[in-house]
Design a protein around this motif. Structure first.
Motif, mmCIF file in Angstrom:
data_model
loop_
_atom_site.group_PDB
_atom_site.id
_atom_site.type_symbol
_atom_site.label_atom_id
_atom_site.label_comp_id
_atom_site.label_asym_id
_atom_site.label_seq_id
_atom_site.Cartn_x
_atom_site.Cartn_y
_atom_site.Cartn_z
ATOM 1 N N MET A 1 -4.155 -4.010 -5.265
ATOM 2 C CA MET A 1 -3.910 -4.529 -3.939
ATOM 3 C C MET A 1 -4.486 -3.529 -2.924
ATOM 4 O O MET A 1 -4.276 -2.335 -3.028
ATOM 5 C CB MET A 1 -2.403 -4.707 -3.740
ATOM 6 N N ASP A 2 -5.207 -4.026 -1.928
ATOM 7 C CA ASP A 2 -5.783 -3.126 -0.943
ATOM 8 C C ASP A 2 -4.776 -2.812 0.173
ATOM 9 O O ASP A 2 -3.706 -3.413 0.255
ATOM 10 C CB ASP A 2 -7.090 -3.684 -0.388
ATOM 11 N N LEU A 3 -5.133 -1.871 1.010
ATOM 12 C CA LEU A 3 -4.216 -1.394 2.050
ATOM 13 C C LEU A 3 -3.843 -2.480 3.054
ATOM 14 O O LEU A 3 -2.711 -2.521 3.531
ATOM 15 C CB LEU A 3 -4.832 -0.210 2.787
ATOM 16 N N LEU A 4 -4.776 -3.363 3.373
ATOM 17 C CA LEU A 4 -4.492 -4.431 4.327
ATOM 18 C C LEU A 4 -3.398 -5.355 3.792
ATOM 19 O O LEU A 4 -2.476 -5.738 4.514
ATOM 20 C CB LEU A 4 -5.770 -5.214 4.623
ATOM 21 N N GLU A 5 -3.471 -5.673 2.513
ATOM 22 C CA GLU A 5 -2.444 -6.512 1.886
ATOM 23 C C GLU A 5 -1.109 -5.768 1.802
ATOM 24 O O GLU A 5 -0.049 -6.362 1.999
ATOM 25 C CB GLU A 5 -2.890 -6.951 0.494
ATOM 26 N N GLU A 6 -1.177 -4.483 1.505
ATOM 27 C CA GLU A 6 0.044 -3.669 1.449
ATOM 28 C C GLU A 6 0.707 -3.612 2.827
ATOM 29 O O GLU A 6 1.929 -3.709 2.940
ATOM 30 C CB GLU A 6 -0.276 -2.239 0.981
ATOM 31 N N LEU A 7 -0.105 -3.458 3.879
ATOM 32 C CA LEU A 7 0.425 -3.417 5.240
ATOM 33 C C LEU A 7 1.056 -4.754 5.603
ATOM 34 O O LEU A 7 2.152 -4.796 6.170
ATOM 35 C CB LEU A 7 -0.678 -3.055 6.233
ATOM 36 N N ALA A 8 0.390 -5.841 5.270
ATOM 37 C CA ALA A 8 0.941 -7.171 5.544
ATOM 38 C C ALA A 8 2.256 -7.363 4.795
ATOM 39 O O ALA A 8 3.218 -7.922 5.338
ATOM 40 C CB ALA A 8 -0.065 -8.251 5.154
ATOM 41 N N ARG A 10 4.343 -4.945 3.882
ATOM 42 C CA ARG A 10 5.343 -4.073 4.518
ATOM 43 C C ARG A 10 5.889 -4.717 5.789
ATOM 44 O O ARG A 10 7.090 -4.722 6.027
ATOM 45 C CB ARG A 10 4.701 -2.720 4.847
ATOM 46 N N LEU A 11 5.001 -5.282 6.594
ATOM 47 C CA LEU A 11 5.438 -5.956 7.813
ATOM 48 C C LEU A 11 6.254 -7.205 7.485
ATOM 49 O O LEU A 11 7.237 -7.506 8.158
ATOM 50 C CB LEU A 11 4.234 -6.306 8.686
ATOM 51 N N CYS A 41 -3.753 16.515 9.602
ATOM 52 C CA CYS A 41 -3.757 17.371 8.402
ATOM 53 C C CYS A 41 -5.056 18.148 8.219
ATOM 54 O O CYS A 41 -5.149 18.960 7.305
ATOM 55 C CB CYS A 41 -3.501 16.519 7.164
ATOM 56 N N ASN A 42 -6.060 17.882 9.045
ATOM 57 C CA ASN A 42 -7.370 18.510 8.915
ATOM 58 C C ASN A 42 -7.984 18.209 7.541
ATOM 59 O O ASN A 42 -8.380 19.098 6.808
ATOM 60 C CB ASN A 42 -7.284 20.017 9.167
ATOM 61 N N LEU A 43 -8.037 16.930 7.209
ATOM 62 C CA LEU A 43 -8.577 16.471 5.928
ATOM 63 C C LEU A 43 -9.786 15.577 6.176
ATOM 64 O O LEU A 43 -9.915 14.965 7.234
ATOM 65 C CB LEU A 43 -7.525 15.670 5.158
ATOM 66 N N SER A 44 -10.660 15.470 5.188
ATOM 67 C CA SER A 44 -11.814 14.577 5.315
ATOM 68 C C SER A 44 -11.503 13.183 4.776
ATOM 69 O O SER A 44 -12.206 12.228 5.094
ATOM 70 C CB SER A 44 -13.023 15.158 4.587
ATOM 71 N N ARG A 45 -10.472 13.074 3.954
ATOM 72 C CA ARG A 45 -10.040 11.762 3.453
ATOM 73 C C ARG A 45 -8.525 11.808 3.255
ATOM 74 O O ARG A 45 -7.946 12.882 3.133
ATOM 75 C CB ARG A 45 -10.741 11.379 2.159
ATOM 76 N N VAL A 46 -7.920 10.631 3.232
ATOM 77 C CA VAL A 46 -6.471 10.547 3.069
ATOM 78 C C VAL A 46 -6.145 10.563 1.572
ATOM 79 O O VAL A 46 -6.642 9.716 0.825
ATOM 80 C CB VAL A 46 -5.910 9.269 3.729
ATOM 81 N N PRO A 47 -5.314 11.504 1.116
ATOM 82 C CA PRO A 47 -4.951 11.553 -0.307
ATOM 83 C C PRO A 47 -4.121 10.330 -0.721
ATOM 84 O O PRO A 47 -3.408 9.738 0.101
ATOM 85 C CB PRO A 47 -4.105 12.814 -0.432
ATOM 86 N N GLU A 48 -4.206 9.974 -1.968
ATOM 87 C CA GLU A 48 -3.454 8.834 -2.515
ATOM 88 C C GLU A 48 -1.950 9.012 -2.319
ATOM 89 O O GLU A 48 -1.225 8.044 -2.108
ATOM 90 C CB GLU A 48 -3.777 8.665 -4.003
ATOM 91 N N ALA A 49 -1.490 10.238 -2.362
ATOM 92 C CA ALA A 49 -0.055 10.507 -2.212
ATOM 93 C C ALA A 49 0.462 10.139 -0.823
ATOM 94 O O ALA A 49 1.663 9.986 -0.633
ATOM 95 C CB ALA A 49 0.226 11.979 -2.493
ATOM 96 N N LEU A 50 -0.433 9.977 0.153
ATOM 97 C CA LEU A 50 -0.030 9.619 1.514
ATOM 98 C C LEU A 50 -0.217 8.134 1.822
ATOM 99 O O LEU A 50 -0.172 7.725 2.977
ATOM 100 C CB LEU A 50 -0.809 10.460 2.536
ATOM 101 N N LYS A 51 -0.394 7.345 0.779
ATOM 102 C CA LYS A 51 -0.639 5.909 0.968
ATOM 103 C C LYS A 51 0.480 5.242 1.770
ATOM 104 O O LYS A 51 0.230 4.501 2.719
ATOM 105 C CB LYS A 51 -0.779 5.231 -0.393
ATOM 106 N N TRP A 52 1.726 5.511 1.429
ATOM 107 C CA TRP A 52 2.842 4.845 2.112
ATOM 108 C C TRP A 52 3.075 5.404 3.501
ATOM 109 O O TRP A 52 3.494 4.675 4.411
ATOM 110 C CB TRP A 52 4.101 4.881 1.251
ATOM 111 N N ALA A 53 2.763 6.673 3.706
ATOM 112 C CA ALA A 53 2.827 7.233 5.056
ATOM 113 C C ALA A 53 1.767 6.560 5.930
ATOM 114 O O ALA A 53 2.021 6.219 7.093
ATOM 115 C CB ALA A 53 2.605 8.740 5.018
#
Length: 134
Positions: A1-8, A10-11, A41-53
């Motif tokens: 499932m992609d992030l857009l579906e996960e966001l939908a 969650r909402l 966080c001064n990161l170049s990409r978002v880590p998988e562990a921060l998916k729900w954040a």
């Protein structure tokens, strides 16, 4: 499932009904949340562990924008905010509003509380991922 579906999802779990027209708003909220996480966080990409954040930050952003837009348009529903009235006196016009202590929780106050809870929870999760910028 992609992030857009996960966001939908969650909402949807928060009781927000979405339609086809909400797609660009959701995508924009995800992009803003991603940029916020990267900058914070001064990161170049978002880590998988921060998916729900990431999803919670995007949900907070979307809910706030949707509420503000509906309130500006004067629409009924999620973004139409009214203050709870305690009493109205017609002679010389006096209107008294309920305070939060008196049980005067308005839709706006509930939305602000939900958005604050989503944001604060997500921002706490970002702390272990912060990196120093030299």
């Amino acid at each position: 499932m992609d992030l857009l579906e996960e966001l939908a999802g969650r909402l949807g779990a928060l009781g927000v009904s979405l339609g086809e027209a909400d797609g660009p708003g959701l995508a924009g909220a995800l992009e803003r949340a991603e940029q916020h996480i990267k900058n914070h966080c001064n990161l170049s990409r978002v880590p998988e562990a921060l998916k729900w954040a990431w999803i919670d930050l995007a949900a907070a952003d979307y809910l706030w924008a949707r509420g503000a837009a509906a309130g500006e348009k004067g629409e009924e529903g999620a973004g139409a905010f009214e203050r709870a009235v305690k009493s109205v006196q017609e002679g010389d016009t006096t209107v008294t509003f309920l305070t939060r202590e008196e049980g005067g929780t308005t839709p706006e106050a509930r939305l602000e509380g939900l958005v604050s809870q989503l944001r604060e929870g997500a921002l706490e999760q970002l702390l272990p991922f912060r990196r120093l910028k030299w």
